[in-house]
Design a protein around this motif. Structure first.
Motif, PDB file in Angstrom:
ATOM      1  N   CYS A 114      52.915 -47.586  -2.905  1.00  0.00           N
ATOM      2  CA  CYS A 114      53.061 -47.284  -4.342  1.00  0.00           C
ATOM      3  C   CYS A 114      53.398 -48.546  -5.134  1.00  0.00           C
ATOM      4  O   CYS A 114      52.832 -48.784  -6.207  1.00  0.00           O
ATOM      5  CB  CYS A 114      54.138 -46.221  -4.542  1.00  0.00           C
ATOM      6  SG  CYS A 114      53.711 -44.600  -3.871  1.00  0.00           S
ATOM      7  N   LYS A 115      54.314 -49.321  -4.600  1.00  0.00           N
ATOM      8  CA  LYS A 115      54.697 -50.548  -5.302  1.00  0.00           C
ATOM      9  C   LYS A 115      53.519 -51.510  -5.408  1.00  0.00           C
ATOM     10  O   LYS A 115      53.298 -52.135  -6.462  1.00  0.00           O
ATOM     11  CB  LYS A 115      55.864 -51.226  -4.571  1.00  0.00           C
ATOM     12  CG  LYS A 115      56.344 -52.497  -5.250  1.00  0.00           C
ATOM     13  CD  LYS A 115      57.504 -53.122  -4.511  1.00  0.00           C
ATOM     14  CE  LYS A 115      57.968 -54.397  -5.219  1.00  0.00           C
ATOM     15  NZ  LYS A 115      59.088 -55.037  -4.499  1.00  0.00           N
ATOM     16  N   ILE A 142      51.048 -50.131  -8.128  1.00  0.00           N
ATOM     17  CA  ILE A 142      51.571 -50.259  -9.509  1.00  0.00           C
ATOM     18  C   ILE A 142      51.612 -51.729  -9.927  1.00  0.00           C
ATOM     19  O   ILE A 142      51.279 -52.071 -11.071  1.00  0.00           O
ATOM     20  CB  ILE A 142      52.964 -49.608  -9.612  1.00  0.00           C
ATOM     21  CG1 ILE A 142      52.875 -48.104  -9.332  1.00  0.00           C
ATOM     22  CG2 ILE A 142      53.572 -49.847 -10.982  1.00  0.00           C
ATOM     23  CD1 ILE A 142      51.935 -47.354 -10.244  1.00  0.00           C
ATOM     24  N   THR A 151      55.469 -51.587 -13.436  1.00  0.00           N
ATOM     25  CA  THR A 151      56.670 -51.723 -12.618  1.00  0.00           C
ATOM     26  C   THR A 151      57.034 -50.370 -12.040  1.00  0.00           C
ATOM     27  O   THR A 151      56.733 -49.320 -12.621  1.00  0.00           O
ATOM     28  CB  THR A 151      57.847 -52.262 -13.449  1.00  0.00           C
ATOM     29  OG1 THR A 151      58.090 -51.383 -14.559  1.00  0.00           O
ATOM     30  CG2 THR A 151      57.555 -53.653 -13.968  1.00  0.00           C
ATOM     31  N   ILE A 152      57.693 -50.385 -10.889  1.00  0.00           N
ATOM     32  CA  ILE A 152      58.168 -49.163 -10.233  1.00  0.00           C
ATOM     33  C   ILE A 152      59.662 -49.320  -9.981  1.00  0.00           C
ATOM     34  O   ILE A 152      60.128 -50.422  -9.692  1.00  0.00           O
ATOM     35  CB  ILE A 152      57.382 -48.897  -8.930  1.00  0.00           C
ATOM     36  CG1 ILE A 152      57.703 -47.501  -8.391  1.00  0.00           C
ATOM     37  CG2 ILE A 152      57.635 -49.969  -7.896  1.00  0.00           C
ATOM     38  CD1 ILE A 152      56.774 -47.068  -7.264  1.00  0.00           C
ATOM     39  N   TYR A 153      60.407 -48.221 -10.096  1.00  0.00           N
ATOM     40  CA  TYR A 153      61.865 -48.321 -10.009  1.00  0.00           C
ATOM     41  C   TYR A 153      62.428 -47.021  -9.459  1.00  0.00           C
ATOM     42  O   TYR A 153      61.744 -45.991  -9.357  1.00  0.00           O
ATOM     43  CB  TYR A 153      62.467 -48.616 -11.387  1.00  0.00           C
ATOM     44  CG  TYR A 153      62.084 -47.622 -12.458  1.00  0.00           C
ATOM     45  CD1 TYR A 153      62.872 -46.477 -12.699  1.00  0.00           C
ATOM     46  CD2 TYR A 153      60.947 -47.805 -13.231  1.00  0.00           C
ATOM     47  CE1 TYR A 153      62.514 -45.546 -13.670  1.00  0.00           C
ATOM     48  CE2 TYR A 153      60.580 -46.901 -14.202  1.00  0.00           C
ATOM     49  CZ  TYR A 153      61.368 -45.779 -14.421  1.00  0.00           C
ATOM     50  OH  TYR A 153      61.022 -44.860 -15.392  1.00  0.00           O
ATOM     51  N   PHE A 161      57.522 -45.089 -12.669  1.00  0.00           N
ATOM     52  CA  PHE A 161      56.676 -46.277 -12.765  1.00  0.00           C
ATOM     53  C   PHE A 161      56.050 -46.301 -14.155  1.00  0.00           C
ATOM     54  O   PHE A 161      56.021 -45.287 -14.871  1.00  0.00           O
ATOM     55  CB  PHE A 161      55.608 -46.297 -11.678  1.00  0.00           C
ATOM     56  CG  PHE A 161      54.670 -45.126 -11.682  1.00  0.00           C
ATOM     57  CD1 PHE A 161      53.479 -45.151 -12.414  1.00  0.00           C
ATOM     58  CD2 PHE A 161      54.972 -43.975 -10.964  1.00  0.00           C
ATOM     59  CE1 PHE A 161      52.615 -44.075 -12.415  1.00  0.00           C
ATOM     60  CE2 PHE A 161      54.114 -42.894 -10.961  1.00  0.00           C
ATOM     61  CZ  PHE A 161      52.926 -42.944 -11.686  1.00  0.00           C
TER      62      PHE A 161
END
Length: 897
Positions: free
Chosen positions: A861-862, A865, A871-873, A886
């Protein structure tokens, strides 16, 4: 600075790996004290012996003396065809170096090590051919006589009366792996001579004067002593290696150089002394600031510097008019223990003054001084024999006439005002001083001084307009004025020259320091080479060429032209110039213009080396330019050394990065194998077991039991498929082989598509979607974003208990669309949050089905993205649970469509 580069495949920052270090050949010298002792026969006899052991032996070049014994020993040996060189309508047969390297035997025989090659050969001397063979990994047997050793040349010449022109540096003899002394009694050698076994074309009356019993005995003694010194040196070196000790002693021998021809004897004596004491050897040249050397004297100095370098001396140059003071100061700073210099036997009949030795003994009383007497004129206190070049220029002549005319007008004005003659004299002295400042040649100051005295006597002394200065105090006055004028002009010239030299040394030192500073800040190989070339061009005022090493071969040349140069750069791209550079790269030695190797080149090529490898080759354009001075050469070598260290540091950094990357890849492989061996075993075992039950017990199982087994097999297979897809996707993204098809997409449709493919266990949870705008669009590759949402939702389903709430929300946040998947499960610890997107990381809590997984889903996923520019968080949900979100670049809806 004009930079020309032709290299279509050059990749800055990527230094090629060094070539595999080749074995260096071994050198054996058959050493004798005169012709005819049997060196060649001994060499050929040993060649036959090693040939019996299966060694590939080739006779590279044997002097054709037509001796029956030599011809007999050549039978059975492969003889290399000589190279025929045409020079001045004559054909000369020489050793064919290229043919020997192509043939590449294990051992090659080469006669007459000190031989001078004919014009047109690659090297000027045969010992240079031998050195290249050794670098190519070929063992060499060769022959040499005692009179051909450089440091013994003057001693042998004093015995035989013959100055031998063909000589080898002591370093070549000392570096031999084995010295075999071929010795016979002098009487036996003389008997051979009379029988015609040495010189068949000469009669007994026509033999060289060297062949007398007394001279042969003396030469034999020198050869025996030199061979013994070599054996002793090898023994001491072996003992030192065993004991891991330091140097033999702290002796530092200093020889003082001048342009006197007899200094060659002084240099050889100092070299023998340094060799005997196993000490450091330095040759010092003192340059006079106010005197320019004549062409012949400068040539002699260059020859002495070259000789000192051949004998292993480090060259040093100092500037100043006080010769003994400069020598003493350098000796104290450099910790010199012994000073060697020549001394003239001529004395001044009219008056005596302190000699150089007397002054030096006073200034350096704790240093031993060795004087080498000679009948010729040598180095003594006072100025060396320089010739001052008298050059007239129109500009300086006009300046002198103008200053003299101004002084005359001022003198006439002072005279009309009634000023004394002392004031008028001061005006003329001031004019001479100004003249010495604004003109270049000292001749103008001398002429101005003499003319000023004559004009002052003619115009301002009684009787006027007559040269009568023998009455009263006029003679003393005129003498004082003449001496004062000459002294002031001389001192002014000296100060100007010293200031010029100080500024030149300061500039050169500044360039060297600036080079070091720039190389430390250089980012890659191309920048390092560029900075070094520009600094060399600035220092030398010459065009510079650089060849970098790429994939163990030289790249296309990079030419850095000096300021204002309009030269045709294509001349430096010629094949013959490149061949010289390639030779330098392969042999790690200088070559080209001003050297004895491939001297027809237009550039002087130097290797840019690190500790034990060559990283680049530098070329200094020498066409129509004077050869480099000693100080300039030292600075260039220092700059190239700095460049080599910078390139080696860059190579080590690249190597370190590659090692780190390999370690990471190895760790990745280990984790993957560990994960496959552990985590994949459970679903595969389950599939195998369930399939086995269905095959073996299909008759006794009811439909409900079969459906349960089918469902388990389907779930396990689905889990494996998703795992393999994640692995393949991560591989494609990391390798850069996945092409994104970015299109504006409605997030409502993308989320709806993703929910159709989530885990079947999602039915046990409450999943809802909340959109801030049903027409919210984002720029994305929809199939990849669908996979991201599936992975995050499956992750929430897997790690939350049944009945948990999972919410998918999307809203506009500035120029981005923010998508968040929220659950109300047990949450994630703060320590786990920092590693959640790392490959192969799995949280401590176990999923409902007991499977931990490989920890690839969120890593994928990271990667997706990040490839989309978002960005992913992860963060905590209030009051309980986790939020995984994200961002994607939002896209405006076109209402006109």
């Amino acid at each position: 600075m004009a930079i020309h580069q032709i290299d279509s495949e050059y990749s800055p920052g990527r230094l090629s790996a060094p070539p595999v270090e080749k074995r260096r050949g071994r050198l054996k010298i058959y050493f004798g004290y005169a012709d005819g002792v049997g060196k060649t026969c001994a060499m050929l006899h040993d060649a036959h012996e090693v040939r019996k052991d299966g060694i590939d032996v080739v006779a590279g070049y044997i002097e054709p003396h037509d001796w029956p014994e030599t011809a007999a020993l050549l039978e059975g040996l492969e003889l290399l065809t000589p190279l025929e060189v045409s020079y001045k309508s004559a054909i000369s047969k020489e050793f064919d170096l290229d043919r020997a390297i192509r043939r590449k035997p294990e051992l090659i025989l080469i006669d007459e090590l000190a031989h001078t090659n004919a014009e047109g050969c690659r090297h000027k001397k045969r010992y240079q051919d031998v050195e290249e063979l050794l670098c190519a990994g070929i063992d060499v047997y060769t022959t040499n006589n005692v009179q051909h050793i450089e440091s013994l040349n003057d001693v042998v010449a004093s015995i035989t009366g013959i100055d031998v022109s063909e000589r080898i540096p002591d370093s070549v003899f000392d570096s031999a792996d084995q010295i075999e002394l071929v010795d016979i009694e002098p009487d036996e050698l003389i008997e051979r001579l009379h029988k015609g076994n040495v010189y068949q074309e000469r009669s007994a009356r026509n033999l060289p004067t060297i062949f007398t019993r007394e001279k042969l005995i003396a030469l034999r003694e020198i050869a025996l002593r030199r061979a013994a010194d070599q054996v002793n040196r090898i023994s001491l070196q072996n003992c030192e290696q065993i004991q891991n000790g330091g140097s033999y002693a702290n002796e530092h021998i200093l020889v003082c150089l001048s342009s006197v021809p007899s200094d060659a004897k002084v240099i050889r004596t100092a070299a023998r002394m340094a060799d005997a004491f196993h000490g450091t050897f330095t040759a010092l040249h003192v340059e006079m600031p106010e005197i320019s050397a004549a062409a012949n004297n400068q040539t002699q100095i260059n020859e002495h510097l070259r000789l000192a370098e051949q004998l292993g001396a480090q060259i040093a140059t100092v500037y100043g008019e006080d010769i003994p003071g400069q020598i003493a100061e350098y000796a104290k700073v450099s910790r010199v223990s012994k000073i060697v210099m020549g001394r003239s036997n001529h004395t001044n009949k009219w008056f005596s003054k302190p000699t150089l030795v007397d002054r030096l003994s006073t200034l350096a009383p704790n240093i031993d001084i060795y004087i080498i007497p000679d009948s010729q004129s040598s180095f003594h206190l006072g100025l060396p024999k320089y010739t001052k070049s008298v050059k007239f220029s129109l500009a300086d002549s006009l300046k002198t006439i103008g200053i003299f005319a101004a002084c005359m007008l001022i003198g006439l004005w002072f005279n009309s005002l009634g000023f004394s003659e002392a004031n008028i004299i001061t005006v003329y002295i001031l004019g001479v001083l100004i003249n010495s400042v604004v003109t270049r040649g000292q001749i103008y100051s001398v002429i101005s001084s003499v003319v000023s005295v004559l004009v002052f006597d003619l115009i301002f002394t009684e009787p006027y307009l007559q040269f009568r200065v023998f009455s009263g105090g006029y003679p003393v006055t005129l003498l004082v004025m003449l001496v004062s004028a000459i002294i002031t002009s001389t001192l002014t010239k000296r100060v100007k020259e010293q200031a010029r030299q100080a500024a030149q040394k300061a500039y050169r030192t500044e360039v060297l320091l600036e080079t070091s500073h720039k190389l430390q800040q250089a980012g890659d190989e191309l920048e390092i080479l560029s900075e070094t070339a520009q600094q060399m061009a600035k220092l030398l005022d010459r065009s510079i060429i650089f060849y970098s090493v790429q994939e163990n071969a030289l790249s296309e040349p990079m030419v850095f032209l000096k300021e204002g140069s309009a030269a045709d750069t294509q001349v430096y791209f010629r094949e013959d110039e490149r061949l010289v550079a390639e030779w330098v790269y392969k042999n790690n030695k200088r070559a080209g213009a001003t050297t004895d190797t491939l001297s027809a080149a237009k550039c002087l090529y130097l290797a840019v080396r690190g500790k034990d490898r060559v990283f680049a080759v530098s070329g200094i354009v020498m066409e129509k330019e004077a050869r480099l001075g000693v100080f300039e050469k030292s600075l260039v070598i220092a700059m190239l050394g700095e460049c080599g260290l910078a390139l080696e540091k860059e190579w080590l950094n690249e190597t370190k990065k590659q090692i780190t990357m390999q370690a990471q890849q190895e760790q990745l492989r280990t984790n993957l194998l560990r994960g496959i061996s552990h985590d994949l075993r459970t679903p595969l075992t389950s599939i195998l077991g369930n399939a086995g039950i269905l095959v073996s017990n299909s008759e006794i199982l009811n439909e409900e039991q079969k459906t349960g087994l089918y469902t388990d097999i389907y779930d396990d297979a689905t889990w494996l498929i998703k795992l393999v897809e994640n692995l393949l996707s991560i591989t494609r993204i990391d390798n850069g082989t996945m092409n994104l098809d970015l299109q504006p997409e409605l997030l409502d449709e993308v989320i709806e598509e993703a929910l159709l493919h989530v885990s079947r266990r999602s039915a046990e949870h409450v999943i809802e979607t909340i959109l801030g705008d049903e027409l919210l669009m984002a720029k994305m590759d929809s199939r990849l974003i669908v996979q991201v949402i599936i992975n995050i939702v499956d992750n929430a389903v897997k790690y939350t208990p049944a009945g948990s709430h999972i919410t998918i929300s999307a809203k506009k946040d500035g120029q981005f669309a923010r998508i968040e998947i929220t659950d109300d499960g047990p949450g994630i610890s703060d320590a786990a949050k920092t590693k959640l997107f790392d490959m192969f990381f799995t949280a401590d809590n176990i999923s409902a089905d007991g499977r931990r997984g490989l920890g690839l889903g969120l890593t994928l996923c990271k990667s997706i993205i990040t490839a989309h520019g978002g960005t992913i968080y992860v963060k905590d949900n209030t009051p309980q649970g986790t939020v995984l979100g994200f961002t994607l670049l939002a896209e405006e809806v076109d209402v006109h469509e």
